[in-house]
Design an enzyme around this catalytic site. Structure first.
Site, mmCIF file in Angstrom:
data_model
loop_
_atom_site.group_PDB
_atom_site.id
_atom_site.type_symbol
_atom_site.label_atom_id
_atom_site.label_comp_id
_atom_site.label_asym_id
_atom_site.label_seq_id
_atom_site.Cartn_x
_atom_site.Cartn_y
_atom_site.Cartn_z
ATOM 1 C CG ASP A 103 -0.269 -0.165 2.549
ATOM 2 O OD1 ASP A 103 0.944 -0.454 2.578
ATOM 3 O OD2 ASP A 103 -0.942 -0.018 3.583
ATOM 4 C CG ASP A 106 6.173 6.125 6.402
ATOM 5 O OD1 ASP A 106 6.454 7.225 5.923
ATOM 6 O OD2 ASP A 106 5.905 5.960 7.601
ATOM 7 N N GLY A 108 10.457 2.609 4.737
ATOM 8 C CA GLY A 108 11.107 1.516 4.022
ATOM 9 C C GLY A 108 11.499 0.369 4.945
ATOM 10 C CE LYS A 109 11.500 -1.065 12.229
ATOM 11 N NZ LYS A 109 10.881 -0.626 13.468
ATOM 12 C CB THR A 110 7.620 -2.968 6.223
ATOM 13 O OG1 THR A 110 7.040 -2.108 7.196
ATOM 14 C CG2 THR A 110 6.881 -4.283 6.183
ATOM 15 C CG LEU A 111 8.823 -3.312 1.347
ATOM 16 C CD1 LEU A 111 8.694 -2.490 0.076
ATOM 17 C CD2 LEU A 111 8.345 -4.742 1.086
ATOM 18 C CE LYS A 134 3.049 9.128 4.182
ATOM 19 N NZ LYS A 134 2.752 8.921 5.616
HETATM 20 P P1 5GP Z 1 7.410 1.496 6.490
HETATM 21 O O1 5GP Z 1 7.856 0.178 7.053
HETATM 22 O O2 5GP Z 1 7.763 1.696 5.044
HETATM 23 O O3 5GP Z 1 7.855 2.649 7.359
HETATM 24 O O4 5GP Z 1 5.849 1.571 6.667
HETATM 25 C C1 5GP Z 1 4.983 0.851 5.943
HETATM 26 C C2 5GP Z 1 3.651 0.747 6.664
HETATM 27 O O5 5GP Z 1 3.350 1.877 7.510
HETATM 28 C C3 5GP Z 1 2.546 0.733 5.649
HETATM 29 O O6 5GP Z 1 2.328 -0.575 5.145
HETATM 30 C C4 5GP Z 1 1.368 1.302 6.419
HETATM 31 O O7 5GP Z 1 0.713 0.270 7.121
HETATM 32 C C5 5GP Z 1 1.998 2.247 7.419
HETATM 33 N N1 5GP Z 1 1.893 3.669 6.976
HETATM 34 C C6 5GP Z 1 2.916 4.488 6.671
HETATM 35 N N2 5GP Z 1 2.466 5.721 6.320
HETATM 36 C C7 5GP Z 1 1.113 5.667 6.394
HETATM 37 C C8 5GP Z 1 0.076 6.635 6.128
HETATM 38 O O8 5GP Z 1 0.276 7.798 5.768
HETATM 39 N N3 5GP Z 1 -1.207 6.203 6.323
HETATM 40 C C9 5GP Z 1 -1.500 4.935 6.730
HETATM 41 N N4 5GP Z 1 -2.782 4.635 6.868
HETATM 42 N N5 5GP Z 1 -0.544 4.004 6.980
HETATM 43 C C10 5GP Z 1 0.752 4.369 6.812
#
Ligand code: 5GP
Length: 177
Positions: A103, A106, A108-111, A134
């Site tokens: 979805d 953000d 990038g930590k998860t991936l 983002k």
């Molecule tokens: P990352 O691991 O890339 O920081 O975060 C990924 C996860 O953070 C996404 O799959 C999502 O669940 C959550 N997330 C990050 N930014 C947003 C946002 O602006 N809105 C929502 N609803 N979830 C977000």
């Protein structure tokens, strides 16, 4: 201006549903071209990607499969690093052309933490398709192959993305007002 209320917060429309659908069509066409004569396996990360994954997959003209997984994070016993593992991975990825469907990327930590365990399953290739990115929030750089929209570092809901469980059902995307 169109605004919605989710829990205690007000959100304003940021990407109308029509624009989202147009962009998803473009991404599907690109994937159809890039994977011509191949049989990719879409690996959609729940929960947030379900709507994007469905709309994208509907427009794929290849012999493609789709599978849905959840990513669970846990702290490794010995290492200090965080490990992300897939829940519900019932597919043999060996030799497959995998397209991860997210979805939003953000930080990038998860991936970043999940990709190594995926590589261990020896797929032929791994590409990433994300509805949103983002770029300003990046702390773990991840190469993304297909991006729907690059957006500023602000919280969004709709089109599968939630605020504390609600808001996933909107066809448009909304930004914190
Ligand atoms: P990352 O691991 O890339 O920081 O975060 C990924 C996860 O953070 C996404 O799959 C999502 O669940 C959550 N997330 C990050 N930014 C947003 C946002 O602006 N809105 C929502 N609803 N979830 C977000």
């Amino acid at each position: 201006m169109v605004t919605i209320r989710v829990h205690d917060k007000e959100f304003k429309e940021y990407l109308p549903a029509v624009l989202i659908q147009q962009r998803v069509t473009e991404l599907a066409q690109q994937i159809n071209t890039d994977y011509a004569n191949k049989q990719p396996l879409f690996l959609a990360i729940l929960n947030g990607s379900f709507m994007f994954a469905a709309d994208l997959y509907r427009q794929i003209k290849l012999d493609a499969e789709i599978s849905f997984i959840k990513i669970a994070s846990y702290q490794g016993m010995r290492s200090s690093g965080q490990v992300m593992s897939a829940v519900g991975m019932d597919q043999d990825l060996h030799g497959r052309e995998v397209i991860i469907v997210e979805d939003i990327v953000d930080t990038g930590k998860t991936l970043h933490h999940f990709l190594p365990s995926l590589h261990q399953l020896e797929p032929a290739s791994i590409r990433i398709a994300t509805f949103l990115h983002k770029p300003e929030a990046t702390t773990f750089p991840v190469l993304i192959d297909y991006v729907g929209f690059s957006i500023p570092n602000q919280f969004v809901v709709g089109y599968g993305l939630d605020y504390d469980g609600l808001g996933r059902n909107f066809g448009a995307l909304y930004q914190l007002a």
